[in-house]
Design a protein around this motif. Structure first.
Motif, PDB file in Angstrom:
ATOM      1  N   PHE A 183      25.177 -17.434  87.130  1.00  0.00           N
ATOM      2  CA  PHE A 183      25.584 -18.323  88.218  1.00  0.00           C
ATOM      3  C   PHE A 183      27.000 -18.841  88.019  1.00  0.00           C
ATOM      4  N   GLY A 184      27.655 -19.113  89.127  1.00  0.00           N
ATOM      5  CA  GLY A 184      28.904 -19.832  89.082  1.00  0.00           C
ATOM      6  C   GLY A 184      28.648 -21.305  88.863  1.00  0.00           C
ATOM      7  N   LYS A 185      29.734 -22.082  88.781  1.00  0.00           N
ATOM      8  CA  LYS A 185      29.606 -23.504  88.480  1.00  0.00           C
ATOM      9  C   LYS A 185      29.235 -24.338  89.697  1.00  0.00           C
ATOM     10  N   GLY A 186      29.215 -23.713  90.855  1.00  0.00           N
ATOM     11  CA  GLY A 186      28.778 -24.421  92.039  1.00  0.00           C
ATOM     12  C   GLY A 186      29.905 -25.059  92.813  1.00  0.00           C
ATOM     13  N   TYR A 223      16.922 -22.089  82.943  1.00  0.00           N
ATOM     14  CA  TYR A 223      18.330 -22.390  83.071  1.00  0.00           C
ATOM     15  C   TYR A 223      18.533 -23.880  82.763  1.00  0.00           C
ATOM     16  N   GLN A 266      21.140 -27.079  83.813  1.00  0.00           N
ATOM     17  CA  GLN A 266      22.158 -27.507  84.771  1.00  0.00           C
ATOM     18  C   GLN A 266      22.771 -28.809  84.292  1.00  0.00           C
ATOM     19  N   GLN A 308      29.011 -28.129  85.125  1.00  0.00           N
ATOM     20  CA  GLN A 308      28.907 -26.876  84.355  1.00  0.00           C
ATOM     21  C   GLN A 308      28.100 -25.815  85.071  1.00  0.00           C
ATOM     22  N   GLY A 309      27.557 -26.104  86.198  1.00  0.00           N
ATOM     23  CA  GLY A 309      26.759 -25.123  86.910  1.00  0.00           C
ATOM     24  C   GLY A 309      25.467 -24.832  86.191  1.00  0.00           C
ATOM     25  N   LEU A 310      24.946 -23.653  86.412  1.00  0.00           N
ATOM     26  CA  LEU A 310      23.682 -23.243  85.800  1.00  0.00           C
ATOM     27  C   LEU A 310      23.962 -22.353  84.601  1.00  0.00           C
ATOM     28  N   PHE A 344      25.662 -22.265  95.065  1.00  0.00           N
ATOM     29  CA  PHE A 344      25.920 -21.471  93.858  1.00  0.00           C
ATOM     30  C   PHE A 344      25.978 -19.989  94.205  1.00  0.00           C
TER      31      PHE A 344
END
Lengths: 113, 114
Positions: B104-107, A35, A37, A41-43, B90
């Motif tokens: 996954f979401g953006k957190g 992934y 990060q 933008q998150g994962l 997340f």
């Protein structure tokens, strides 16, 4: 090992250079995931391996990105001709079986100048 | 394609207050749902997961989440925030079957104020 190990922990490179990021999964884990990060933008999913094969490469951002896994263990993510937008933390995870609990490494912070 | 939306990139609560982090999913069938947490300078770790058993799932460190199919939600809660809960959280979704990995979401960054 006790956990997922990634190296290097930090990598600074110049635009246009190639980089290799390494992931050592937990012993016995058949699935391995990469992934990315980025801030805000998150994962972002890049690629995953089941054994040595990669059923889904759709997440790789461009043909400059490639990954391989050998011996059902170590994986290498290669970025050719790096660009500044490649700067991010690259995370590796592994799981005993596909999509079971993922164990993440601490990541490689890549900075492209 | 499956996806998750986390409402609020940053949530701030006082120590001892209720923590509520929101997650909504998009899926044609009920999926598996997860919450992962990333403490400062540490890797992500699984907080809890829903895999179609009990709709109220309890995780580590006093967190729990409730799967609500009618609302397509999987919000994360904790009755009383602790300073050590400050982290990035997340939400993630995966299909029950198939080859699609976790999305996954953006957190949501949780700050806890003393």
């Amino acid at each position: 090992g006790a956990g997922v190990s990634q190296s290097p922990s930090n990598k600074v490179t110049e635009k246009g250079k190639d980089v290799e990021l390494r992931c050592d999964p937990i012993s016995g884990h058949t699935a391995l995931y990469w992934y990315r990060q980025s801030l805000g933008q998150g994962l972002e999913f890049l690629i995953y391996f089941q054994g040595n094969s990669a059923p889904d490469k759709s997440g790789l951002p461009s043909d400059r990105f490639s990954a391989e896994r050998t011996g059902g263990s170590v994986s290498t993510l290669t970025i050719q001709r790096t660009q500044q937008e490649d700067s991010a933390v690259y995370l590796c995870a592994s799981s005993r079986q596909y999509n079971e609990k993922l164990f993440f490494g601490s990541g490689t912070q890549l900075s492209v100048l | 394609a499956q996806s998750v939306t986390q409402l609020g990139s940053h949530v701030s609560v006082s120590e001892g207050a209720l923590v509520l982090l929101r997650c909504n999913y998009s899926s044609s069938v009920p999926p598996y749902l997860f919450w992962y947490v990333q403490y400062p300078n540490q890797g992500l770790q699984l907080l809890l997961k829903y895999t179609s058993a009990a709709t109220l799932v309890k995780g580590i460190n006093g967190f729990e989440a409730e799967f609500k199919k009618s609302e397509t939600s999987f919000h994360l809660t904790k009755p009383s925030a602790h300073m050590s809960d400050a982290a990035e959280y997340f939400c993630a979704v995966s299909p029950v079957s198939g080859n699609t990995p976790l999305v996954f979401g953006k957190g949501t960054r949780l700050s806890v104020i003393a």
